[in-house]
Motif scaffolding. Sequence first.
Motif, PDB file in Angstrom:
ATOM      1  N   LEU A  51       0.844  -1.195   0.000  1.00  0.00           N
ATOM      2  CA  LEU A  51       0.000   0.000   0.000  1.00  0.00           C
ATOM      3  C   LEU A  51       0.882   1.251   0.000  1.00  0.00           C
ATOM      4  N   ASN A  52       1.002   1.881  -1.163  1.00  0.00           N
ATOM      5  CA  ASN A  52       1.874   3.055  -1.312  1.00  0.00           C
ATOM      6  C   ASN A  52       3.297   2.774  -0.847  1.00  0.00           C
ATOM      7  N   THR A  53       3.685   1.515  -0.885  1.00  0.00           N
ATOM      8  CA  THR A  53       5.010   1.081  -0.420  1.00  0.00           C
ATOM      9  C   THR A  53       5.553   0.080  -1.415  1.00  0.00           C
ATOM     10  N   ALA A  54       6.589   0.452  -2.138  1.00  0.00           N
ATOM     11  CA  ALA A  54       7.115  -0.407  -3.194  1.00  0.00           C
ATOM     12  C   ALA A  54       8.028  -1.489  -2.644  1.00  0.00           C
ATOM     13  N   GLY A  55       8.260  -2.497  -3.465  1.00  0.00           N
ATOM     14  CA  GLY A  55       9.138  -3.592  -3.082  1.00  0.00           C
ATOM     15  C   GLY A  55      10.575  -3.172  -2.864  1.00  0.00           C
ATOM     16  N   SER A  56      10.937  -1.974  -3.310  1.00  0.00           N
ATOM     17  CA  SER A  56      12.300  -1.486  -3.107  1.00  0.00           C
ATOM     18  C   SER A  56      12.620  -1.326  -1.628  1.00  0.00           C
ATOM     19  N   GLU A  57      11.603  -1.287  -0.771  1.00  0.00           N
ATOM     20  CA  GLU A  57      11.811  -1.166   0.668  1.00  0.00           C
ATOM     21  C   GLU A  57      12.386  -2.447   1.271  1.00  0.00           C
ATOM     22  N   LEU A  58      12.210  -3.569   0.596  1.00  0.00           N
ATOM     23  CA  LEU A  58      12.615  -4.860   1.154  1.00  0.00           C
ATOM     24  C   LEU A  58      14.105  -5.110   0.972  1.00  0.00           C
ATOM     25  N   THR A  59      14.698  -5.823   1.911  1.00  0.00           N
ATOM     26  CA  THR A  59      16.090  -6.254   1.791  1.00  0.00           C
ATOM     27  C   THR A  59      16.167  -7.397   0.788  1.00  0.00           C
ATOM     28  N   GLN A  60      17.374  -7.743   0.372  1.00  0.00           N
ATOM     29  CA  GLN A  60      17.527  -8.837  -0.584  1.00  0.00           C
ATOM     30  C   GLN A  60      16.964 -10.157  -0.056  1.00  0.00           C
ATOM     31  N   PRO A  61      17.262 -10.550   1.197  1.00  0.00           N
ATOM     32  CA  PRO A  61      16.655 -11.796   1.700  1.00  0.00           C
ATOM     33  C   PRO A  61      15.135 -11.721   1.757  1.00  0.00           C
ATOM     34  N   GLN A  62      14.584 -10.564   2.104  1.00  0.00           N
ATOM     35  CA  GLN A  62      13.130 -10.412   2.153  1.00  0.00           C
ATOM     36  C   GLN A  62      12.526 -10.489   0.754  1.00  0.00           C
ATOM     37  N   ARG A  63      13.226  -9.965  -0.222  1.00  0.00           N
ATOM     38  CA  ARG A  63      12.760 -10.070  -1.601  1.00  0.00           C
ATOM     39  C   ARG A  63      12.701 -11.528  -2.037  1.00  0.00           C
ATOM     40  N   ARG A  64      13.714 -12.296  -1.672  1.00  0.00           N
ATOM     41  CA  ARG A  64      13.724 -13.719  -2.041  1.00  0.00           C
ATOM     42  C   ARG A  64      12.565 -14.452  -1.378  1.00  0.00           C
ATOM     43  N   ARG A  65      12.262 -14.086  -0.136  1.00  0.00           N
ATOM     44  CA  ARG A  65      11.143 -14.714   0.560  1.00  0.00           C
ATOM     45  C   ARG A  65       9.817 -14.402  -0.145  1.00  0.00           C
ATOM     46  N   PHE A  66       9.685 -13.160  -0.611  1.00  0.00           N
ATOM     47  CA  PHE A  66       8.460 -12.788  -1.311  1.00  0.00           C
ATOM     48  C   PHE A  66       8.366 -13.506  -2.659  1.00  0.00           C
ATOM     49  N   GLU A  67       9.482 -13.623  -3.358  1.00  0.00           N
ATOM     50  CA  GLU A  67       9.484 -14.367  -4.623  1.00  0.00           C
ATOM     51  C   GLU A  67       9.056 -15.817  -4.391  1.00  0.00           C
ATOM     52  N   GLU A  68       9.577 -16.421  -3.346  1.00  0.00           N
ATOM     53  CA  GLU A  68       9.214 -17.806  -3.019  1.00  0.00           C
ATOM     54  C   GLU A  68       7.724 -17.911  -2.705  1.00  0.00           C
ATOM     55  N   TYR A  69       7.219 -16.920  -2.001  1.00  0.00           N
ATOM     56  CA  TYR A  69       5.790 -16.883  -1.663  1.00  0.00           C
ATOM     57  C   TYR A  69       4.940 -16.875  -2.931  1.00  0.00           C
ATOM     58  N   MET A  70       5.284 -16.033  -3.892  1.00  0.00           N
ATOM     59  CA  MET A  70       4.517 -15.961  -5.133  1.00  0.00           C
ATOM     60  C   MET A  70       4.626 -17.251  -5.928  1.00  0.00           C
ATOM     61  N   ARG A  71       5.808 -17.814  -5.986  1.00  0.00           N
ATOM     62  CA  ARG A  71       5.995 -19.053  -6.758  1.00  0.00           C
ATOM     63  C   ARG A  71       5.263 -20.233  -6.142  1.00  0.00           C
ATOM     64  N   ALA A  72       4.975 -20.133  -4.853  1.00  0.00           N
ATOM     65  CA  ALA A  72       4.250 -21.198  -4.165  1.00  0.00           C
ATOM     66  C   ALA A  72       2.731 -20.978  -4.212  1.00  0.00           C
ATOM     67  N   GLY A  73       2.290 -19.988  -4.974  1.00  0.00           N
ATOM     68  CA  GLY A  73       0.860 -19.752  -5.117  1.00  0.00           C
ATOM     69  C   GLY A  73       0.339 -18.562  -4.348  1.00  0.00           C
ATOM     70  N   GLY A  74       1.230 -17.714  -3.842  1.00  0.00           N
ATOM     71  CA  GLY A  74       0.798 -16.512  -3.141  1.00  0.00           C
ATOM     72  C   GLY A  74       0.248 -15.471  -4.105  1.00  0.00           C
ATOM     73  N   ASN A  75      -0.372 -14.436  -3.560  1.00  0.00           N
ATOM     74  CA  ASN A  75      -1.039 -13.425  -4.375  1.00  0.00           C
ATOM     75  C   ASN A  75      -0.671 -12.034  -3.877  1.00  0.00           C
ATOM     76  N   ALA A  76      -0.657 -11.063  -4.794  1.00  0.00           N
ATOM     77  CA  ALA A  76      -0.197  -9.720  -4.444  1.00  0.00           C
ATOM     78  C   ALA A  76      -1.146  -8.657  -4.973  1.00  0.00           C
ATOM     79  N   MET A  77      -1.255  -7.583  -4.196  1.00  0.00           N
ATOM     80  CA  MET A  77      -2.041  -6.420  -4.592  1.00  0.00           C
ATOM     81  C   MET A  77      -1.147  -5.188  -4.467  1.00  0.00           C
ATOM     82  N   ILE A  78      -1.082  -4.411  -5.521  1.00  0.00           N
ATOM     83  CA  ILE A  78      -0.208  -3.242  -5.605  1.00  0.00           C
ATOM     84  C   ILE A  78      -1.073  -1.993  -5.685  1.00  0.00           C
ATOM     85  N   VAL A  79      -0.858  -1.042  -4.766  1.00  0.00           N
ATOM     86  CA  VAL A  79      -1.703   0.153  -4.723  1.00  0.00           C
ATOM     87  C   VAL A  79      -0.846   1.409  -4.874  1.00  0.00           C
ATOM     88  N   HIS A  80      -1.179   2.196  -5.892  1.00  0.00           N
ATOM     89  CA  HIS A  80      -0.613   3.510  -6.191  1.00  0.00           C
ATOM     90  C   HIS A  80       0.922   3.536  -6.166  1.00  0.00           C
TER      91      HIS A  80
END
Length: 255
Positions: free
Chosen positions: A82-111
Amino acid sequence: MKWLVAILASVLALLLPLPAAAQSQYKLLVLARPSTYHYEYIPIARDSLERLARLHAFDLVYTNKIEVFEDDLQQYAAIMFLNTAGSELTQPQRRRFEEYMRAGGNAMIVHRAAIMPVDDWPWYEKLVGRTVGVHPMLQTGVVTTVDRGFPATYGLPERWLWSDEFYVTTNPHGIAINPVLNVDETSYDPTKIWPGQVSHRMGADHPIAWHHQYEGGRVFVTTLGHNGEMYRDPTYIAHLMGGIHWTATGLGRQP
């Protein structure tokens, strides 16, 4: 005799099962962090989203802590930036989010969450589906409904007078998206921008909300939602709720 009936009624009430507590349908994580131009929205959006969660029986975790991406993300049916881009995440946190999506997770991006520094995280740019360039000043324009069968448009009119920053986007990664809302560029000045910057028209095809599949999950993007007062607007909140419902469940679309 009356006392006997009362006793029997009390005993029967003890034997009957208690009404089940309202069960949560799913769990939504919302990451909302302050930035230079986006901070006043945070408490307003939290209040509105918490009311939606109570009304629609889902669990809400609303946080500004990026450390939440180090926890178990699989517990969430969807994650909203929510008004917060993925650039805020650290590299390990980015990898965790990528794994989440690849495992069937879902994302909503706002503004503002749709804006990423160039080449900072190409994977996230593909998740968004479009790359945001410059954007004209906040203006009043006409938002047009493209997909009447998508839940994020159910509370919206065919033509909706709205004031926002209508982002100009490009598609350098060739990602196919499904537009939900467009903006009519004849209803505002797409070139009105700050000195020293140049903004170009996109023409008749100017999506400002869309959805698509990415990796193993669903993605819904709305570029609307610049200022705090918008998160009190019933029509905008209906738009967000429709996006939440589809993103978290995959349901609600008309064929």
